[in-house]
Design a protein around this motif. Structure first.
Motif, PDB file in Angstrom:
ATOM      1  N   ASP A  20      47.250  36.742  -6.420  1.00  0.00           N
ATOM      2  CA  ASP A  20      46.856  37.100  -7.850  1.00  0.00           C
ATOM      3  C   ASP A  20      48.034  37.014  -8.605  1.00  0.00           C
ATOM      4  N   ALA A  22      49.713  35.114 -12.019  1.00  0.00           N
ATOM      5  CA  ALA A  22      49.084  34.320 -13.489  1.00  0.00           C
ATOM      6  C   ALA A  22      50.123  34.191 -14.467  1.00  0.00           C
ATOM      7  N   SER A 102      41.865  34.004 -12.931  1.00  0.00           N
ATOM      8  CA  SER A 102      41.087  34.298 -14.275  1.00  0.00           C
ATOM      9  C   SER A 102      40.645  35.481 -14.683  1.00  0.00           C
ATOM     10  N   THR A 103      40.215  36.193 -13.491  1.00  0.00           N
ATOM     11  CA  THR A 103      39.726  37.789 -13.815  1.00  0.00           C
ATOM     12  C   THR A 103      39.946  38.528 -12.697  1.00  0.00           C
ATOM     13  N   TYR A 104      39.942  39.792 -13.036  1.00  0.00           N
ATOM     14  CA  TYR A 104      39.863  40.840 -12.020  1.00  0.00           C
ATOM     15  C   TYR A 104      38.340  41.696 -11.986  1.00  0.00           C
ATOM     16  N   ARG A 110      35.529  35.820  -9.597  1.00  0.00           N
ATOM     17  CA  ARG A 110      36.597  36.480  -8.785  1.00  0.00           C
ATOM     18  C   ARG A 110      36.350  36.231  -7.263  1.00  0.00           C
ATOM     19  N   GLU A 238      46.231  31.408 -16.753  1.00  0.00           N
ATOM     20  CA  GLU A 238      46.313  32.606 -17.419  1.00  0.00           C
ATOM     21  C   GLU A 238      45.051  33.260 -17.221  1.00  0.00           C
ATOM     22  N   TYR A 239      44.805  34.452 -17.455  1.00  0.00           N
ATOM     23  CA  TYR A 239      43.674  35.408 -17.345  1.00  0.00           C
ATOM     24  C   TYR A 239      42.568  34.756 -18.408  1.00  0.00           C
ATOM     25  N   ASN A 240      41.432  34.819 -18.124  1.00  0.00           N
ATOM     26  CA  ASN A 240      40.127  34.282 -18.901  1.00  0.00           C
ATOM     27  C   ASN A 240      40.494  33.073 -19.519  1.00  0.00           C
TER      28      ASN A 240
END
Length: 263
Positions: A20, A22, A102-104, A110, A238-240
């Protein structure tokens, strides 16, 4: 922690996107080291032994690989089914990369990003090496059953496919001119595997043959494969934010090998 961070980062100070990880959510390593110096903290050269990660640096190659157990054992919520996964940079440029996260959120994306098919390693019978579920849960974990290593070669085994009656052996061998990766499903008894290699978005595929793939940065040569193909996928820095790229799929029976040579 500073010592370990200094050992795991690339030459340019960026982190590998393993598990996990990013970009853009925490201070960079350069910022952390600068802050540590202002606090007059000291750190030493640290080896990556207990973490299960290893870093090879030779000639144009800079490689970070995973030959350790899923951890921490008591709460592996950020772990992925990525045993024997790796990232590779060539001449300072990202080449083979992890898919990142990209997401939790507990959703299909996920789930996918934690499965073996999102990493640079082997599936057997379409199954992940460890069972990931529920966003942050891991069951039927792959365990490292053997590990032999020297400066430029690692041979490791894991039992994540024990339900299929096989053990996965991966050999990493590196020198100044090429990387060699050999995968075996033991015992040799007609077992089928899928090997996946995710390429950085800046990598262009120039040609694809029965036993080789040429890119704008390096050449893959394959041995012992049943089929090779290229498919579209997405990775996340990165996230999203997801970025389109390509990955190589290789079907094989029992054993295969590939080399990566700097072009």
């Amino acid at each position: 922690m500073l010592s370990w961070l200094n050992a795991i980062i690339y030459k340019d100070g960026t982190i590998p996107l393993l598990n996990d990880s990013a970009y853009g959510i925490a201070p960079t390593s350069k910022e952390l080291f600068a802050y540590a110096k202002r606090l007059d903290l000291q750190w030493s050269v640290h080896k990556l032994k207990e973490s299960g990660y290893r870093k090879f640096v030779s000639g144009p190659f800079e490689m970070i690989l995973d030959v350790g157990n899923i951890g921490p054992d008591y709460i592996p919520g950020h772990a992925h089914a990525d045993t024997f996964n790796y990232e590779l940079r060539i001449d300072g440029k990202p080449f083979v990369i992890d898919s990142g996260i990209s997401t939790y959120e507990k959703n299909d994306r996920r789930q996918y990003e934690r499965e073996t098919r999102a990493h640079n390693t082997v599936l057997v019978n379409g199954k992940s090496s460890s069972e990931v579920w529920g966003g942050f849960r891991v069951a039927q974990r792959a365990k490292i059953t053997g590990l032999k290593e020297d400066k430029y070669c690692i041979t490791a085994y894991h039992n994540g496919f024990r339900k299929s009656g096989v053990e996965h052996q991966r050999i990493f061998n590196m020198n100044d001119k090429e990387i060699m990766i050999c995968d075996s499903l033991l015992p040799i008894s007609g077992k089928n595997g899928i090997n996946l290699i995710h390429l950085h978005p800046d990598i262009r595929i120039i040609s694809v043959n029965n036993d080789s793939i040429k890119t704008n940065l390096a050449i893959f040569n394959f041995y012992g494969t049943d089929e090779i193909w290229i498919e579209d996928c997405e990775i996340a820095f990165e996230y999203n934010k997801r970025v389109a790229t390509k990955r190589i799929g290789i079907a094989f029976t029992n054993q295969m090998q590939y080399t990566i040579r700097y072009d």
